[in-house]
Design an enzyme around this catalytic site. Structure first.
Site, PDB file in Angstrom:
ATOM      1  N   ARG A 183     -28.156 -47.181  15.254  1.00 34.35           N
ATOM      2  CA  ARG A 183     -27.284 -47.220  15.976  1.00 34.35           C
ATOM      3  C   ARG A 183     -28.867 -46.234  17.268  1.00 34.35           C
ATOM      4  O   ARG A 183     -28.290 -45.560  17.721  1.00 34.35           O
ATOM      5  CB  ARG A 183     -25.789 -46.338  15.703  1.00 34.35           C
ATOM      6  CG  ARG A 183     -25.276 -46.548  15.091  1.00 34.35           C
ATOM      7  CD  ARG A 183     -23.774 -46.026  14.559  1.00 34.35           C
ATOM      8  NE  ARG A 183     -22.692 -46.873  13.757  1.00 34.35           N
ATOM      9  CZ  ARG A 183     -21.552 -47.084  14.483  1.00 34.35           C
ATOM     10  NH1 ARG A 183     -21.285 -46.001  13.609  1.00 34.35           N
ATOM     11  NH2 ARG A 183     -20.784 -47.924  13.962  1.00 34.35           N
ATOM     12  N   GLN A 230     -27.186 -53.016  19.435  1.00 36.16           N
ATOM     13  CA  GLN A 230     -26.018 -53.216  19.615  1.00 36.16           C
ATOM     14  C   GLN A 230     -25.455 -54.388  19.359  1.00 36.16           C
ATOM     15  O   GLN A 230     -24.312 -54.273  18.857  1.00 36.16           O
ATOM     16  CB  GLN A 230     -25.768 -52.755  20.886  1.00 36.16           C
ATOM     17  CG  GLN A 230     -25.198 -51.327  21.052  1.00 36.16           C
ATOM     18  CD  GLN A 230     -24.721 -50.844  22.503  1.00 36.16           C
ATOM     19  OE1 GLN A 230     -25.062 -51.360  23.180  1.00 36.16           O
ATOM     20  NE2 GLN A 230     -24.890 -48.955  22.620  1.00 36.16           N
ATOM     21  N   ASP A 286     -24.896 -54.887  15.784  1.00 34.24           N
ATOM     22  CA  ASP A 286     -24.009 -53.944  15.510  1.00 34.24           C
ATOM     23  C   ASP A 286     -21.926 -54.248  14.032  1.00 34.24           C
ATOM     24  O   ASP A 286     -21.040 -54.503  15.177  1.00 34.24           O
ATOM     25  CB  ASP A 286     -23.757 -52.362  16.257  1.00 34.24           C
ATOM     26  CG  ASP A 286     -22.405 -51.330  15.604  1.00 34.24           C
ATOM     27  OD1 ASP A 286     -22.236 -51.480  14.324  1.00 34.24           O
ATOM     28  OD2 ASP A 286     -22.694 -50.273  15.955  1.00 34.24           O
ATOM     29  N   SER A 314     -19.280 -51.704  14.158  1.00 41.13           N
ATOM     30  CA  SER A 314     -18.648 -51.314  14.996  1.00 41.13           C
ATOM     31  C   SER A 314     -17.349 -52.410  15.528  1.00 41.13           C
ATOM     32  O   SER A 314     -15.989 -52.381  15.607  1.00 41.13           O
ATOM     33  CB  SER A 314     -18.929 -51.624  16.667  1.00 41.13           C
ATOM     34  OG  SER A 314     -20.249 -49.964  16.481  1.00 41.13           O
ATOM     35  N   TYR A 335     -23.045 -40.058  14.418  1.00 36.91           N
ATOM     36  CA  TYR A 335     -21.756 -39.761  12.944  1.00 36.91           C
ATOM     37  C   TYR A 335     -22.098 -38.162  13.165  1.00 36.91           C
ATOM     38  O   TYR A 335     -22.621 -37.619  13.040  1.00 36.91           O
ATOM     39  CB  TYR A 335     -22.887 -40.301  11.549  1.00 36.91           C
ATOM     40  CG  TYR A 335     -22.833 -41.927  11.835  1.00 36.91           C
ATOM     41  CD1 TYR A 335     -21.304 -42.385  11.549  1.00 36.91           C
ATOM     42  CD2 TYR A 335     -23.886 -42.682  11.756  1.00 36.91           C
ATOM     43  CE1 TYR A 335     -21.406 -44.356  11.084  1.00 36.91           C
ATOM     44  CE2 TYR A 335     -23.606 -43.458  11.287  1.00 36.91           C
ATOM     45  CZ  TYR A 335     -22.455 -44.498  11.053  1.00 36.91           C
ATOM     46  OH  TYR A 335     -22.701 -45.847  11.625  1.00 36.91           O
TER      47      TYR A 335
HETATM   48  P1  NAI Z   1     -17.095 -42.816  10.972  1.00 40.54           P
HETATM   49  O1  NAI Z   1     -16.300 -44.563  10.695  1.00 40.54           O
HETATM   50  O2  NAI Z   1     -17.982 -42.548  10.273  1.00 40.54           O
HETATM   51  O3  NAI Z   1     -16.331 -41.794  11.645  1.00 40.54           O
HETATM   52  C1  NAI Z   1     -14.545 -41.988  12.645  1.00 40.54           C
HETATM   53  C2  NAI Z   1     -14.536 -40.047  13.228  1.00 40.54           C
HETATM   54  O4  NAI Z   1     -13.633 -39.445  12.098  1.00 40.54           O
HETATM   55  C3  NAI Z   1     -16.584 -40.192  13.805  1.00 40.54           C
HETATM   56  O5  NAI Z   1     -15.316 -39.752  15.419  1.00 40.54           O
HETATM   57  C4  NAI Z   1     -16.313 -39.210  12.590  1.00 40.54           C
HETATM   58  O6  NAI Z   1     -16.229 -37.739  13.877  1.00 40.54           O
HETATM   59  C5  NAI Z   1     -15.014 -38.383  13.062  1.00 40.54           C
HETATM   60  N1  NAI Z   1     -14.444 -37.284  11.758  1.00 40.54           N
HETATM   61  C6  NAI Z   1     -15.198 -37.162  10.665  1.00 40.54           C
HETATM   62  N2  NAI Z   1     -14.897 -35.946   9.949  1.00 40.54           N
HETATM   63  C7  NAI Z   1     -13.824 -35.493  10.594  1.00 40.54           C
HETATM   64  C8  NAI Z   1     -13.542 -34.592  10.735  1.00 40.54           C
HETATM   65  N3  NAI Z   1     -12.788 -33.852   9.890  1.00 40.54           N
HETATM   66  N4  NAI Z   1     -12.031 -34.309  11.331  1.00 40.54           N
HETATM   67  C9  NAI Z   1     -11.729 -35.097  12.603  1.00 40.54           C
HETATM   68  N5  NAI Z   1     -12.092 -35.791  12.628  1.00 40.54           N
HETATM   69  C10 NAI Z   1     -12.709 -36.595  11.507  1.00 40.54           C
HETATM   70  O7  NAI Z   1     -17.818 -43.210  13.156  1.00 40.54           O
HETATM   71  P2  NAI Z   1     -17.717 -44.386  13.618  1.00 40.54           P
HETATM   72  O8  NAI Z   1     -16.544 -44.970  14.293  1.00 40.54           O
HETATM   73  O9  NAI Z   1     -18.682 -45.262  13.151  1.00 40.54           O
HETATM   74  O10 NAI Z   1     -18.957 -44.056  15.029  1.00 40.54           O
HETATM   75  C11 NAI Z   1     -18.953 -43.120  15.378  1.00 40.54           C
HETATM   76  C12 NAI Z   1     -19.680 -42.802  16.755  1.00 40.54           C
HETATM   77  O11 NAI Z   1     -21.356 -43.248  15.802  1.00 40.54           O
HETATM   78  C13 NAI Z   1     -19.420 -43.206  17.499  1.00 40.54           C
HETATM   79  O12 NAI Z   1     -18.024 -42.975  18.166  1.00 40.54           O
HETATM   80  C14 NAI Z   1     -20.510 -43.027  18.741  1.00 40.54           C
HETATM   81  O13 NAI Z   1     -20.607 -42.095  19.196  1.00 40.54           O
HETATM   82  C15 NAI Z   1     -21.678 -43.352  17.954  1.00 40.54           C
HETATM   83  N6  NAI Z   1     -21.662 -44.861  17.861  1.00 40.54           N
HETATM   84  C16 NAI Z   1     -23.067 -45.595  18.423  1.00 40.54           C
HETATM   85  C17 NAI Z   1     -23.366 -46.656  17.814  1.00 40.54           C
HETATM   86  C18 NAI Z   1     -24.761 -47.580  19.069  1.00 40.54           C
HETATM   87  O14 NAI Z   1     -25.251 -46.033  19.654  1.00 40.54           O
HETATM   88  N7  NAI Z   1     -24.826 -48.383  19.131  1.00 40.54           N
HETATM   89  C19 NAI Z   1     -22.638 -47.821  18.459  1.00 40.54           C
HETATM   90  C20 NAI Z   1     -20.995 -47.318  17.348  1.00 40.54           C
HETATM   91  C21 NAI Z   1     -21.160 -46.127  17.439  1.00 40.54           C
END
Ligand code: NAI
Length: 384
Positions: free
Chosen positions: A124, A129, A132, A135, A231
């Site tokens: 990531r 991007q 990805d 996403s 993550y």
């Molecule tokens: P994911 O699908 O692995 O997790 C979904 C969500 O669950 C996350 O936001 C995580 O914080 C939350 N979570 C985990 N345990 C939890 C708990 N006990 N209680 C409540 N919430 C909890 O994550 P996803 O959606 O694939 O990506 C997470 C982050 O990664 C994004 O929001 C972003 O910040 C980053 N990201 C960065 C990218 C890039 O730089 N190209 C692309 C996509 C994401």
């Protein structure tokens, strides 16, 4: 020798997506001299692309064996055992391999001498991007989850003023505000619901609020860390145990809960316990997007729709496949971006020193290359 790309028909139950769509193939064919794209007969049917559409885009429509004989195979779902048998030394396979969920598949691919690039392992970083796929697919999952909840809820989502009286808007709580969660929030909001979002990563507060939803504040601070990719990291045991009880009053007030909380490579955290389900109003809906990883709700049955305490609990496993046109189009773009990244003089020759390929490489030269996947396989190797 000219490069060939094979696009097999997906065989997993319920999988309607295809890894390459005619429009995206057309663009790739225009940029790579001598490229041959071999599409298995009927591969696009589930996503409403006919064999004739592929031919018009310059692809050849072939049988299964010919598709599997290409230099580079592009797939959506990871290959079945039968499909792995069709692959051999020197071939490249690109797809959603579920590396941490199905490590034995990586082992089998390594043994066949296949170079496997797992779309889930794309780093990531901003340069990657456009590759990805996770996403892109999560976003579709979040959208579909909100639509599914609206369809199942025996109430309106929006506030409605009628001659017969005013209906209050539904309350939708989204647990986990990553890519899927934020899209679910945005969709529920557009449908007029009163939306709440919750996550353990502090940076999500601003994202939730910027979509017009309220961020849920727990009475006791439970904040988790995130790794350098963004993550979430697993909470300490004591915090994990307290979280469901602290969330319970917020769940009890919701008409809909969409849960998306995941920790890569770990079972999904339990956020909705039996008491919380019991406290919800009859007819309420839970859509548990974490179902493939065990679910965020204690009652979730993976791939099933059940009713407990008069609450509908849905555990879908592949919502992107229910929107195959856009899911295939977006997925194809990420796969082609990966191919383009690895092209050199008309052949696919990725630089495995480059972070994109170093990270996404699951198998190569007869070995499983990803350390976490190897770690999952080791106990079995010791037993053997
Ligand atoms: P994911 O699908 O692995 O997790 C979904 C969500 O669950 C996350 O936001 C995580 O914080 C939350 N979570 C985990 N345990 C939890 C708990 N006990 N209680 C409540 N919430 C909890 O994550 P996803 O959606 O694939 O990506 C997470 C982050 O990664 C994004 O929001 C972003 O910040 C980053 N990201 C960065 C990218 C890039 O730089 N190209 C692309 C996509 C994401």
């Amino acid at each position: 020798m000219a490069l060939s790309i094979g696009v097999p028909r997906e065989t997993e139950a319920g999988e309607a997506r295809v890894a390459l769509v005619p429009d995206v193939a057309d663009r790739l064919l225009a940029t790579v001299d001598g490229l041959e794209v071999r599409v298995e007969e009927g591969a696009g049917n589930g996503a409403y692309h006919t064999d004739a559409d592929y031919e018009a885009a310059g692809c050849s429509v072939v049988d299964r064996e010919q598709a599997f004989a290409a230099d580079v195979l592009v797939k959506v779902a990871g290959p079945s055992n039968d499909e792995i048998e069709l692959l051999g030394d020197g071939q490249v396979l690109i797809g959603l391999m579920d590396p941490l969920g199905a490590p034995e598949r990586a082992q089998a691919l390594a043994e066949r001498g296949v170079t496997t690039l797992a779309m889930e392992l794309v780093p990531r970083i901003s340069r990657a991007q456009k590759l990805d796929a996770l996403s892109a697919m999560s976003s579709i999952g979040g959208y579909r989850a909100a639509i599914l909840a609206a369809e199942r809820l025996p109430k309106f989502f929006p506030l409605l003023t009628t001659a017969a009286g005013t209906v209050r808007p539904a309350r939708v709580l989204v647990l986990g505000a990553g890519v899927a969660g934020l899209q679910a929030i945005a969709t529920a909001k557009r449908l007029g619901a009163k939306v709440f979002g919750y996550d353990i990563r502090e940076p999500t507060r601003e994202e939730v609020e910027s979509l017009g939803a309220s961020f849920v504040e727990l009475e006791v601070d439970i904040e988790g860390d995130q790794d350098e990719s963004g993550y979430a990291e697993e909470l300490e045991k004591e915090k994990q145990e307290r979280q469901p009880e602290l969330l319970k009053p917020h769940i009890a007030e919701a008409d809909v809960v969409i849960s998306t909380a995941l920790i890569p490579g770990r079972p999904a955290p339990l956020l909705i316990n039996e008491n919380a389900v019991e406290a919800m109003d009859p007819g309420s809906v839970i859509v548990d997007l974490a179902a493939p990883n065990g679910g965020n709700c204690a009652y979730t049955e993976t791939g099933e729709e059940i009713v407990e305490h008069n609450v509908q609990i849905l555990g879908p496993t592949n919502l992107p496949a229910e929107m195959p046109v856009h899911a295939s189009e977006l997925y194809a773009k990420t796969v082609v971006a990966m191919i383009e990244e690895g092209l050199a003089d008309g052949t696919f020759a990725p630089d495995f020193e480059d972070q994109i390929f170093a990270d996404s490489c699951l198998t190569r030269d007869g070995e499983v290359r990803n350390e976490r996947v190897r770690g999952l396989l080791e106990p079995e190797e010791k037993d053997a």
